[in-house]
Structure formats: C-alpha cells, structure tokens
Motif scaffolding. Sequence first.
Motif, short mmCIF file in Angstrom:
data_model
loop_
_atom_site.label_atom_id
_atom_site.label_comp_id
_atom_site.label_asym_id
_atom_site.label_seq_id
_atom_site.Cartn_x
_atom_site.Cartn_y
_atom_site.Cartn_z
N PRO A 1 11.37 1.68 5.07
CA PRO A 1 10.19 0.85 5.34
C PRO A 1 8.89 1.48 4.83
O PRO A 1 8.06 0.79 4.22
CB PRO A 1 10.18 0.72 6.86
N ALA A 2 8.71 2.78 5.05
CA ALA A 2 7.49 3.44 4.58
C ALA A 2 7.43 3.46 3.05
O ALA A 2 6.37 3.22 2.46
CB ALA A 2 7.42 4.86 5.13
N LEU A 3 8.57 3.73 2.41
CA LEU A 3 8.58 3.79 0.95
C LEU A 3 8.32 2.43 0.34
O LEU A 3 7.59 2.29 -0.65
CB LEU A 3 9.93 4.33 0.46
N ASP A 4 8.92 1.38 0.91
CA ASP A 4 8.70 0.03 0.40
C ASP A 4 7.24 -0.38 0.57
O ASP A 4 6.65 -1.03 -0.31
CB ASP A 4 9.62 -0.97 1.11
N TRP A 5 6.66 -0.02 1.72
CA TRP A 5 5.25 -0.36 1.93
C TRP A 5 4.36 0.34 0.91
O TRP A 5 3.47 -0.26 0.32
CB TRP A 5 4.83 0.00 3.35
N LEU A 6 4.61 1.64 0.68
CA LEU A 6 3.82 2.37 -0.31
C LEU A 6 3.97 1.74 -1.70
O LEU A 6 3.01 1.67 -2.47
CB LEU A 6 4.25 3.84 -0.35
N ALA A 7 5.17 1.27 -2.01
CA ALA A 7 5.41 0.64 -3.31
C ALA A 7 4.56 -0.61 -3.50
O ALA A 7 4.25 -1.00 -4.63
CB ALA A 7 6.89 0.31 -3.48
N SER A 8 4.18 -1.24 -2.40
CA SER A 8 3.38 -2.47 -2.47
C SER A 8 1.87 -2.20 -2.49
O SER A 8 1.08 -3.15 -2.57
CB SER A 8 3.71 -3.37 -1.27
N GLN A 9 1.48 -0.92 -2.44
CA GLN A 9 0.07 -0.60 -2.23
C GLN A 9 -0.67 -0.07 -3.46
O GLN A 9 -1.81 0.37 -3.34
CB GLN A 9 -0.04 0.45 -1.11
N GLN A 10 -0.06 -0.13 -4.65
CA GLN A 10 -0.72 0.48 -5.81
C GLN A 10 -2.08 -0.16 -6.08
O GLN A 10 -3.06 0.53 -6.38
CB GLN A 10 0.15 0.38 -7.05
N GLN A 11 -2.18 -1.47 -5.99
CA GLN A 11 -3.46 -2.13 -6.24
C GLN A 11 -4.49 -1.73 -5.19
O GLN A 11 -5.67 -1.49 -5.51
CB GLN A 11 -3.29 -3.65 -6.26
N ALA A 12 -4.06 -1.64 -3.93
CA ALA A 12 -4.99 -1.23 -2.87
C ALA A 12 -5.43 0.22 -3.07
O ALA A 12 -6.60 0.57 -2.84
CB ALA A 12 -4.33 -1.40 -1.51
N MET A 13 -4.52 1.07 -3.50
CA MET A 13 -4.88 2.46 -3.78
C MET A 13 -5.93 2.53 -4.88
O MET A 13 -6.94 3.24 -4.74
CB MET A 13 -3.64 3.25 -4.21
N ALA A 14 -5.71 1.80 -5.96
CA ALA A 14 -6.67 1.79 -7.06
C ALA A 14 -8.01 1.23 -6.62
O ALA A 14 -9.07 1.71 -7.05
CB ALA A 14 -6.11 1.00 -8.23
N GLY A 15 -7.98 0.23 -5.76
CA GLY A 15 -9.22 -0.37 -5.28
C GLY A 15 -10.06 0.60 -4.47
O GLY A 15 -11.28 0.68 -4.65
N LEU A 16 -9.41 1.35 -3.57
CA LEU A 16 -10.15 2.34 -2.78
C LEU A 16 -10.64 3.47 -3.68
O LEU A 16 -11.77 3.95 -3.52
CB LEU A 16 -9.26 2.89 -1.67
N LEU A 17 -9.81 3.88 -4.64
CA LEU A 17 -10.23 4.93 -5.56
C LEU A 17 -11.45 4.50 -6.37
O LEU A 17 -12.38 5.28 -6.56
CB LEU A 17 -9.08 5.30 -6.49
N GLU A 18 -11.46 3.27 -6.82
CA GLU A 18 -12.62 2.77 -7.57
C GLU A 18 -13.89 2.87 -6.73
O GLU A 18 -14.96 3.30 -7.22
CB GLU A 18 -12.40 1.33 -7.99
N GLN A 19 -13.80 2.50 -5.46
CA GLN A 19 -14.98 2.55 -4.59
C GLN A 19 -15.54 3.95 -4.48
O GLN A 19 -16.75 4.16 -4.58
CB GLN A 19 -14.62 2.02 -3.20
N ILE A 20 -14.67 4.94 -4.27
CA ILE A 20 -15.21 6.29 -4.03
C ILE A 20 -15.57 7.01 -5.33
O ILE A 20 -16.44 7.88 -5.31
CB ILE A 20 -14.27 7.14 -3.14
N VAL A 21 -14.93 6.65 -6.43
CA VAL A 21 -15.33 7.24 -7.72
C VAL A 21 -16.74 6.79 -8.09
O VAL A 21 -17.51 7.55 -8.68
CB VAL A 21 -14.32 6.86 -8.83
#
Length: 395
Positions: A19-39
Amino acid sequence: MTTTPAATAALAPPDSARPALDWLASQQQAMAGLLEQIVNIDSGSGHEAGVRQVAALLRARLESAGIAVQTLPQPGWGECLLARVPGNAAGAAGHYQLMGHMDTVFPLGTAAERPWRVEAGKAYGPGVADMKSGLVLNVFVAEALARFGGNATPVHLLFTCDEEVGSPACRSVIREHVQGARAVLNAEPGRISGNVVNERKGSYHLHFEVKGVAAHAGVNPTQGASAIDAMARKILALHALTGCEPGITVNVGVVQGGMASNVVAPLATAHVDLRYTAQNDLEGVLARIQAVIEEESLPRTSGRILARTGTLPMARTPDALLQTYQRCAAQVGFAVEGEPTGGAADSGITSDMGIPSLCALGPVGGYAHSEREFCDLATFVPRAQALALTLMALG
C-alpha cells in the motif's frame, strides 16, 4: 540467465509494504509540484524569511497527513523543522532519523532570475538537487509511513537551516535531537551515477593574513618586505601538503592583497580549504598548516590565522546498513552502490556521534551549487520507495 520463482520472490517487496509503495508511485506529480514551490523561494543561508517560507510549505504537507511537527527558531538563520512518525511496535527502542537542510548557497534574487523549469525530464533551479528534492522525498516517505504504517520503530525528520555554511547554529540542534537514533538516512542528492554516499570527507576552512612592510616599489623597494611575496611562498608550501596523508587535500582558493602596483605590499589575506577523512590525523595536519602560515617566509613578514571553521567527516557506513538499502532498492527495480565523496554534509556530525549514517538518498541530481544544477524527476518515486522500504526493513 533464467530467473527462478524463488529468486523473483526474493526481489519482491513484502505484501505489507505494497500500500505505501503503490501510494508513492501515484505521487510523482505531487512531489514535483511541492518541489517547484520551494525551489522558487530563495532560501540562501542567512535568509531567514525564505527559510521560514520553505519550512511552512513542508510543515503544511506533513500536518495534512496528521504528522506532528514543531519548528525550532534559529535567530539569524531561520528555523529548523522537526517531525515524528510513530512506530507500530510497542516499546521500540530509539528511532530512525531522516535528515536534510533547507538552506542553499544562492543569493537573494536567484529564484527570480532562473526559476523552476523542466526540460527532458530534468528539473532545474536554485537548490533543486542540493537539497530541496531530498526534503520533498523525506516528506512523502514520512507521509506514506503515517498513512499505511510498516515502520516498527519511530521515524523522525530534522530539517536544518545553515548546513551550507558548516552548521554553526544547527550543529547543537542535530546533536540534541538525533541523539539515540539507531541510524541516520540523509537525503542529500543521489550521485549522477545513481549511487549513494557511504563515506564523506570533512572540511576545514582557515582565513589567514600575512603582514609585510610597505615601501615605494621604485624609489626604495629594499626597505619594504612584500606580504604578497611571502603569501606566494606560503601558498606553494600549503599546496605541497596535499597527499601528506592519504585523503588529504589542501587548496588556497581566495587571495587578496596589496595597495597599488607601485607599493611593496604590506598586507595579504587568503582562505585555505582542507579536506580530510575520518582516518586522518586532523590535529597533526592542522599543526602543519599553522606552521606554514606562521613561518617567517620572508624576512620582516609574519602570518597569523584570523578565523577557522570546520565540518566533520562521515565515517564509512556499516556494510549492514548499506546492504539493507541496496536490497530494498533492488526490490523496486534499481541497483545502487556506495561511493565516497570529498564533499561534507551534516551526516558527518551524526557519524561523529557514533550513529551509523548513510547519505545521498535523495533523487539523483548533479552540478550542485551551479547554474547547471538539476534533479532527475524520474528517480523521485523509486528513491522514495527504496527509502520507505529501508525504514520498514530495519525494524
């Protein structure tokens, strides 16, 4: 080579982690979005407002997942962020520590000059690899554990705010809040090779001056004593210390001096950088550097050290910790090795505390501290999954 069913099963992650791995697999766009904000937020060392803005965005994401967060003000630097994810096993001793730093090396205005952009799957911008992508990875791993469990032992996060200048304020914060950790996993950027770092050099920076005697360079030059001449001799002697022990490098990287071309220079200053390993005799090498600086390299000249700062080396990661990460990486589809680096990091502080430490677990990136700095976005999910599995496997 034919893969047997048993070998395939050995490479598969446990069902409890799915479950944790599948959820992380679905989060790449959200990860990039948060990274864009803080960069796109300037957070150079000492820019308090920017550091606090970065901390606020990371805190909001953590708290939305129900993770307890606190901030630790650091006057002159901003604040540290501390978060805790409980473990599933009652009475588990200690904790595992995820680490990162929110400050960058870039001056105010850099984010506006060259904001976040993505080209061919790579993200660019100030601090995108070193180490804002690692902060985001840690946040999402913590959220995955908070949502789905799997970690028997508590997992703590500590994000500091002055690593790029040697952690003058946060060194004591790290020692206080990481004490008792069973292992430290630091999300500095993965090497361009894809490897993690299992050993780091420490660094020592010395600012020194050489005094001479001023004189007219054309009328009475022999009445003077050139600080620049003496400095040049010292630089040659300092550089000759490179290799005096395996792992030692000495570099004079900044030199200033003199008044005018027709004046025998009365003063010169320089900055010297020493890199060393945990096996080196630091005090012995520093004594040799001091002797060169204070030697009367030229009659009527003198040298003295004005200031010194240092960061600690990270001793070689215990094989068991590296092998656990390697096994978990294989379970999500990538191979990784440990490699040493000459760059220092806060994992040197935790290693000095006697805590097993493994570094460069963030997304793969490169060319840190430059306009070419990048983060390979395709590595976000697998590196997050490998870290989450490692925290589960360590037990």
